[in-house]
Design a protein around this motif. Structure first.
Motif, PDB file in Angstrom:
ATOM      1  N   PRO A 164     -19.632  17.427  19.997  1.00 37.45           N
ATOM      2  CA  PRO A 164     -19.482  17.387  18.867  1.00 37.45           C
ATOM      3  C   PRO A 164     -20.490  17.414  17.910  1.00 37.45           C
ATOM      4  CG  PRO A 164     -18.205  15.647  19.922  1.00 37.45           C
ATOM      5  CD  PRO A 164     -19.228  16.054  21.122  1.00 37.45           C
ATOM      6  N   LEU A 165     -20.451  18.230  16.761  1.00 37.62           N
ATOM      7  CA  LEU A 165     -21.630  18.297  15.689  1.00 37.62           C
ATOM      8  C   LEU A 165     -20.756  17.142  14.672  1.00 37.62           C
ATOM      9  CD1 LEU A 165     -21.812  21.929  14.719  1.00 37.62           C
ATOM     10  CD2 LEU A 165     -23.599  20.359  15.605  1.00 37.62           C
ATOM     11  N   HIS A 166     -21.586  16.144  14.313  1.00 39.23           N
ATOM     12  CA  HIS A 166     -21.218  15.162  13.553  1.00 39.23           C
ATOM     13  C   HIS A 166     -22.361  15.229  12.444  1.00 39.23           C
ATOM     14  CE1 HIS A 166     -20.194  10.368  12.970  1.00 39.23           C
ATOM     15  NE2 HIS A 166     -19.667  11.337  11.810  1.00 39.23           N
ATOM     16  N   MET A 167     -21.973  15.236  11.061  1.00 39.14           N
ATOM     17  CA  MET A 167     -22.789  15.191  10.000  1.00 39.14           C
ATOM     18  C   MET A 167     -22.183  14.701   8.675  1.00 39.14           C
ATOM     19  SD  MET A 167     -23.758  19.393  10.426  1.00 39.14           S
ATOM     20  CE  MET A 167     -21.717  19.621  10.634  1.00 39.14           C
ATOM     21  N   ILE A 168     -23.241  14.305   7.812  1.00 37.85           N
ATOM     22  CA  ILE A 168     -22.837  13.884   6.442  1.00 37.85           C
ATOM     23  C   ILE A 168     -23.510  14.946   5.607  1.00 37.85           C
ATOM     24  CG2 ILE A 168     -23.560  12.006   4.632  1.00 37.85           C
ATOM     25  CD1 ILE A 168     -21.828  10.877   7.268  1.00 37.85           C
ATOM     26  N   LEU A 169     -22.480  15.066   4.549  1.00 38.41           N
ATOM     27  CA  LEU A 169     -22.806  16.236   3.633  1.00 38.41           C
ATOM     28  C   LEU A 169     -22.858  15.571   2.338  1.00 38.41           C
ATOM     29  CD1 LEU A 169     -21.492  17.733   6.114  1.00 38.41           C
ATOM     30  CD2 LEU A 169     -21.159  19.665   4.745  1.00 38.41           C
ATOM     31  N   VAL A 170     -23.967  15.897   1.434  1.00 34.51           N
ATOM     32  CA  VAL A 170     -23.795  15.277   0.056  1.00 34.51           C
ATOM     33  C   VAL A 170     -23.899  16.418  -1.024  1.00 34.51           C
ATOM     34  CG1 VAL A 170     -24.954  13.892  -1.549  1.00 34.51           C
ATOM     35  CG2 VAL A 170     -25.026  13.203   0.832  1.00 34.51           C
ATOM     36  N   GLU A 171     -22.732  16.851  -1.386  1.00 34.85           N
ATOM     37  CA  GLU A 171     -22.758  17.826  -2.525  1.00 34.85           C
ATOM     38  C   GLU A 171     -23.121  17.390  -3.735  1.00 34.85           C
ATOM     39  OE1 GLU A 171     -18.964  20.493  -0.546  1.00 34.85           O
ATOM     40  OE2 GLU A 171     -18.459  19.001  -1.941  1.00 34.85           O
ATOM     41  N   LEU A 172     -23.720  18.183  -4.295  1.00 34.98           N
ATOM     42  CA  LEU A 172     -24.449  17.751  -5.853  1.00 34.98           C
ATOM     43  C   LEU A 172     -23.544  18.358  -6.816  1.00 34.98           C
ATOM     44  CD1 LEU A 172     -28.014  18.525  -5.025  1.00 34.98           C
ATOM     45  CD2 LEU A 172     -26.920  16.631  -4.777  1.00 34.98           C
ATOM     46  N   LYS A 173     -23.279  17.591  -7.842  1.00 36.21           N
ATOM     47  CA  LYS A 173     -22.411  18.352  -8.955  1.00 36.21           C
ATOM     48  C   LYS A 173     -23.203  18.547 -10.040  1.00 36.21           C
ATOM     49  CE  LYS A 173     -18.148  15.767  -7.389  1.00 36.21           C
ATOM     50  NZ  LYS A 173     -17.141  14.962  -7.821  1.00 36.21           N
ATOM     51  N   GLY A 174     -23.233  19.751 -10.802  1.00 31.91           N
ATOM     52  CA  GLY A 174     -23.779  19.950 -12.037  1.00 31.91           C
ATOM     53  C   GLY A 174     -25.097  19.616 -12.377  1.00 31.91           C
ATOM     54  N   GLU A 175     -25.567  19.851 -13.650  1.00 30.60           N
ATOM     55  CA  GLU A 175     -26.844  19.610 -13.940  1.00 30.60           C
ATOM     56  C   GLU A 175     -27.522  18.158 -13.896  1.00 30.60           C
ATOM     57  OE1 GLU A 175     -28.936  22.243 -14.665  1.00 30.60           O
ATOM     58  OE2 GLU A 175     -27.511  23.411 -13.848  1.00 30.60           O
ATOM     59  N   LYS A 176     -26.565  17.341 -13.866  1.00 32.26           N
ATOM     60  CA  LYS A 176     -26.962  15.672 -14.264  1.00 32.26           C
ATOM     61  C   LYS A 176     -27.847  15.534 -12.706  1.00 32.26           C
ATOM     62  CE  LYS A 176     -23.271  14.048 -16.677  1.00 32.26           C
ATOM     63  NZ  LYS A 176     -21.983  13.228 -16.797  1.00 32.26           N
ATOM     64  N   SER A 177     -27.555  16.255 -11.462  1.00 29.84           N
ATOM     65  CA  SER A 177     -28.264  15.849 -10.389  1.00 29.84           C
ATOM     66  C   SER A 177     -29.839  16.475 -10.351  1.00 29.84           C
ATOM     67  CB  SER A 177     -27.591  16.386  -9.237  1.00 29.84           C
ATOM     68  OG  SER A 177     -27.373  17.771  -9.417  1.00 29.84           O
ATOM     69  N   LYS A 178     -29.924  17.325 -11.257  1.00 27.89           N
ATOM     70  CA  LYS A 178     -31.353  18.172 -11.489  1.00 27.89           C
ATOM     71  C   LYS A 178     -32.031  17.050 -12.344  1.00 27.89           C
ATOM     72  CE  LYS A 178     -30.310  22.879 -10.761  1.00 27.89           C
ATOM     73  NZ  LYS A 178     -30.080  23.996 -11.526  1.00 27.89           N
ATOM     74  N   VAL A 217     -26.839  18.643   0.686  1.00 30.67           N
ATOM     75  CA  VAL A 217     -27.824  18.147   1.578  1.00 30.67           C
ATOM     76  C   VAL A 217     -27.062  17.994   2.766  1.00 30.67           C
ATOM     77  CG1 VAL A 217     -29.422  16.456   2.404  1.00 30.67           C
ATOM     78  CG2 VAL A 217     -29.366  17.386  -0.224  1.00 30.67           C
ATOM     79  N   ILE A 218     -27.449  18.305   3.986  1.00 34.01           N
ATOM     80  CA  ILE A 218     -26.831  17.756   5.174  1.00 34.01           C
ATOM     81  C   ILE A 218     -27.609  16.701   6.046  1.00 34.01           C
ATOM     82  CG2 ILE A 218     -26.043  18.643   7.508  1.00 34.01           C
ATOM     83  CD1 ILE A 218     -25.697  21.484   6.244  1.00 34.01           C
ATOM     84  N   TYR A 219     -26.991  15.430   6.462  1.00 32.37           N
ATOM     85  CA  TYR A 219     -27.985  14.810   7.269  1.00 32.37           C
ATOM     86  C   TYR A 219     -27.183  14.718   8.731  1.00 32.37           C
ATOM     87  CZ  TYR A 219     -29.782  10.560   9.489  1.00 32.37           C
ATOM     88  OH  TYR A 219     -30.551   9.923  10.750  1.00 32.37           O
ATOM     89  N   VAL A 220     -27.720  15.094   9.662  1.00 36.76           N
ATOM     90  CA  VAL A 220     -27.352  15.562  11.054  1.00 36.76           C
ATOM     91  C   VAL A 220     -27.198  13.896  11.643  1.00 36.76           C
ATOM     92  CG1 VAL A 220     -27.354  16.820  12.988  1.00 36.76           C
ATOM     93  CG2 VAL A 220     -28.011  17.780  11.091  1.00 36.76           C
ATOM     94  N   LEU A 221     -26.121  13.773  12.131  1.00 38.92           N
ATOM     95  CA  LEU A 221     -25.971  12.311  12.836  1.00 38.92           C
ATOM     96  C   LEU A 221     -25.795  12.841  14.426  1.00 38.92           C
ATOM     97  CD1 LEU A 221     -23.056  10.630  10.844  1.00 38.92           C
ATOM     98  CD2 LEU A 221     -25.640   9.885  10.875  1.00 38.92           C
ATOM     99  N   GLU A 222     -25.011  13.844  15.095  1.00 32.49           N
ATOM    100  CA  GLU A 222     -25.244  14.389  16.196  1.00 32.49           C
ATOM    101  C   GLU A 222     -25.119  15.781  16.073  1.00 32.49           C
ATOM    102  OE1 GLU A 222     -22.185  12.737  18.837  1.00 32.49           O
ATOM    103  OE2 GLU A 222     -21.540  11.492  17.057  1.00 32.49           O
ATOM    104  N   GLY A 223     -26.327  16.443  16.706  1.00 33.47           N
ATOM    105  CA  GLY A 223     -26.585  17.966  16.521  1.00 33.47           C
ATOM    106  C   GLY A 223     -25.970  18.649  17.684  1.00 33.47           C
ATOM    107  N   GLY A 224     -26.159  19.998  17.485  1.00 28.65           N
ATOM    108  CA  GLY A 224     -25.746  21.010  18.609  1.00 28.65           C
ATOM    109  C   GLY A 224     -25.833  22.344  18.195  1.00 28.65           C
ATOM    110  N   ARG A 225     -25.443  23.305  18.765  1.00 31.50           N
ATOM    111  CA  ARG A 225     -25.315  24.705  18.447  1.00 31.50           C
ATOM    112  C   ARG A 225     -24.348  25.110  17.427  1.00 31.50           C
ATOM    113  NH1 ARG A 225     -28.808  27.933  19.571  1.00 31.50           N
ATOM    114  NH2 ARG A 225     -27.527  29.766  19.798  1.00 31.50           N
TER     115      ARG A 225
END
Length: 128
Positions: free
Chosen positions: A108-122, A63-71
């Motif tokens: 600048p593009l500034h984002m927070i990315l939350v990478e999901l790990k394995g089946e536990k997240s589901k 999941v990406i949360y955009v703090l500062e956007g752009g192209r």
């Protein structure tokens, strides 16, 4: 000739695996930092200045949360190139991918990315 084909296959498999398995926080250490990690998620902070193109790397579903956007311009592992715009406050879900991104905007593009790990997240997301 079979041995030659086997050697070529092994070399190709190793090269593809090496590219697909590139950790974004390692290959893009100047622009991506790990802020938190446990056995279920990894949280990355990405700051991509204008004109900067990342090295090829891989993500699990995230999941990406955009703090500062752009192209941006995205270079997918299958050779497909796409362009788009991210807006501040936007939340985007992405399936696993191998890619490189480039900031083609003037800020600048500034984002927070939350990478999901394995089946536990589901399992955690399922209603109880």
């Amino acid at each position: 000739m079979r041995i030659g084909n086997v050697i070529i296959f092994i070399i190709t498999a190793v090269c593809v695996t090496a590219v697909q398995g590139q950790d974004p926080a390692v290959v893009n250490s100047k622009t991506i930092k790990v802020q938190f990690e446990n056995d279920r998620v990894r949280v990355l902070e990405a700051n991509l200045p204008p004109g900067v193109r990342e090295e090829v790397h891989s993500h699990p579903a995230y999941v990406i949360y955009v703090l500062e956007g752009g192209r941006y311009r995205n270079y997918a592992s299958d050779g497909k190139v796409t362009e788009g715009e991210l807006k501040a406050g936007e939340v985007v879900f992405r399936e696993p991918l191998t890619h490189a991104a480039e900031n083609i905007g003037d800020k600048p593009l500034h984002m927070i990315l939350v990478e999901l790990k394995g089946e536990k997240s589901k399992e955690a997301a399922a209603p109880h």
